[in-house]
Design a protein around this motif. Structure first.
Motif, short mmCIF file in Angstrom:
data_model
loop_
_atom_site.label_atom_id
_atom_site.label_comp_id
_atom_site.label_asym_id
_atom_site.label_seq_id
_atom_site.Cartn_x
_atom_site.Cartn_y
_atom_site.Cartn_z
N LEU A 1 0.64 -1.36 -0.01
CA LEU A 1 -0.01 0.07 -0.04
C LEU A 1 0.91 1.21 0.06
N GLU B 1 2.36 1.85 -3.54
CA GLU B 1 1.51 2.49 -4.30
C GLU B 1 1.15 3.87 -4.37
N LEU B 2 0.83 4.17 -2.93
CA LEU B 2 0.50 5.62 -2.53
C LEU B 2 1.66 6.54 -2.75
N LYS C 1 1.81 8.74 -6.05
CA LYS C 1 0.89 9.75 -6.22
C LYS C 1 1.76 11.22 -5.94
N LYS D 1 -5.66 -2.60 -6.97
CA LYS D 1 -4.59 -1.72 -6.37
C LYS D 1 -5.33 -0.25 -6.58
N GLN D 2 -5.63 0.04 -7.84
CA GLN D 2 -6.06 1.66 -8.17
C GLN D 2 -7.30 1.85 -7.39
N ILE E 1 -6.41 2.50 -3.76
CA ILE E 1 -5.66 3.88 -3.69
C ILE E 1 -6.52 5.01 -3.80
#
Length: 433
Positions: free
Chosen positions: A41, A44-45, A48, A411-412, A415
């Motif tokens: 997590l 992926e975060l 951004k 995943k997307q 998020i």
């Protein structure tokens, strides 16, 4: 030392308090293993551009804050934990350093000055930071200690853990009795944390119901967990029932995780005519305390009932073992959303799970797998035998479970939902102010 980019007002600044170092373990231990779902997590975060992530966690050595993979990390040394003797004394006398440790958490909070604080789990004292700040806080539910305390001795009665725990575990304060006492004490703090909590992130009917009682004034947001990368990249592809059925379970060395149910079920199956199987257990070995305790109690050697203990395995090894298995079994007496079951489902491995806690929100009985009463070895044995003789049903479970898991752990979507939750809480706090 000031970390982060204070002049970038357009960025949303988030401070995590986590029970693990997340991907910082790569730098701190030179390990190539990124860690668990929380690391996935975080990774992926961190990609951004409009978000700045900071992660604070307890660590055994004093280390300055550092930037790693676009995330700021803040290792925190616990009070009186600089030596094994000090740590042992703290456990022995049940010393509580929450007041001192919260001061350190508050120091990091002032240093980062985030827009929002995200506390992962209620097991630690991180959630007490709510009493010391006006910055909005959201708490993600992992397990919930109070129900775990209630179910702790569901499989092995308390008096038996006192009778059969090894001398070593008693001396090292790692016995079932000590674990229960610590959980009971920590659950009091957990209730204190949840009592004033304003924002909860959960994912099952169970954690929603429990938090409506323990955190009655909180807003509830749904947020699914991300899985480790390798589980998205592989699929169970067996085409027939094997002559020797491979059952597999991933579990930890805790009384309430149900190892005694595995032994009882395997003992039943070992007497079933013509049933050839091997039950593989990842996470435990012959020296694990729960293995010793169960063997002393039941007088059954796991090896004699076709149980094979694999010990700790890394992510790749776990995936390989799951892909070669025929059935996954989740046997805990209490869970919220067990990651091991989620990982089996996304691979498409047919699963049988105990109907405990939030598992019925994870797996639909009769469609994506089989749910049975926790602690009932005869039902587990019957469900295993039934599934092993019906490959058409196994295949249907596999297909449906993987479809459900792919959607749940996208995943997307995870998020997007998390960032939306962050924005909602921040905006609401500005409105309330």
């Amino acid at each position: 030392m000031v970390c982060g980019t204070n002049n970038e007002k357009s960025k949303m600044k988030i401070l995590w308090f986590a029970n693990t170092p997340c991907s910082a373990s790569e730098k701190l231990t030179s390990s190539l293993n990124r860690g668990g779902w929380l690391s996935a997590l975080e990774y992926e975060l961190s990609k951004k551009e409009n978000l700045e992530l900071h992660v604070a966690f307890y660590y055994s050595e004093s280390t300055d804050p550092f930037l790693h993979n676009n995330v700021w990390f803040y290792p925190i040394v616990r009070k009186n934990s600089s030596s094994k003797i000090q740590r042992y004394k703290a456990r022995l006398f049940k010393q509580n350093y929450d007041i001192d440790e919260i001061q350190e958490l508050n120091r990091i909070l002032n240093q980062v000055n985030p827009d929002l604080i995200h506390v992962h789990g209620t097991e630690e004292n991180f959630g007490l930071i709510q009493y010391h700040t006006s910055i909005p806080v959201v708490i993600s539910i992992q397990g919930i200690l109070s129900p775990i305390v209630e179910k702790f001795f569901s499989g092995i009665p308390f008096y038996l853990t006192r009778k059969y725990n090894s001398l070593k575990s008693k001396i090292l304060l790692k016995s079932g009795k000590y674990d229960f006492q610590k959980l009971s004490k920590d659950s009091i703090r957990e209730r204190e944390i949840l009592r004033i909590c304003k924002n909860i992130i959960g994912r099952t009917d169970w954690d929603k119901r429990v938090t409506r009682i323990l955190a009655p004034n909180s807003n509830y947001f749904v947020g699914q967990e991300m899985l480790r990368p390798s589980f998205y990249e592989n699929t169970w592809q067996k085409k027939r029932v094997e002559k020797k059925i491979r059952i597999i379970t991933v579990m930890s060395n805790s009384v309430y995780k149900g190892f005694e149910c595995i032994v009882k079920t395997a003992n039943i199956l070992s007497k079933y005519p013509g049933f050839d199987f091997e039950w593989q257990v990842i996470g435990l070995n012959i020296k694990s305390e729960i293995v010793f305790l169960t063997q002393e109690w039941l007088k059954i050697n796991p090896e004699n009932v076709d149980i094979r203990l694999f010990g700790e395995k890394n992510e790749t090894e776990i995936v390989d073992l799951l892909l070669s298995a025929d059935i996954y079994c989740q046997v805990s007496h209490i869970e919220n959303s067990p990651n091991s079951l989620c990982e089996a489902m996304i691979l498409g491995l047919p699963a049988i799970a105990s109907f405990a806690g939030g598992t019925n929100s994870i797996l639909e009985n009769g469609k994506e797998g089989t749910l049975v009463q926790d602690g009932d070895p005869y039902s587990f044995a019957g469900a295993i035998q039934e599934l092993s003789e019906d490959f058409e049903k196994s295949s249907l479970y596999s297909k449906n479970a993987q479809k459900r898991a792919n959607k749940r752990h996208d995943k997307q979507r995870i998020i997007m939902d998390l960032i939306k939750t962050y924005h909602t809480i921040i905006n609401q706090s500005l409105y309330d102010a």
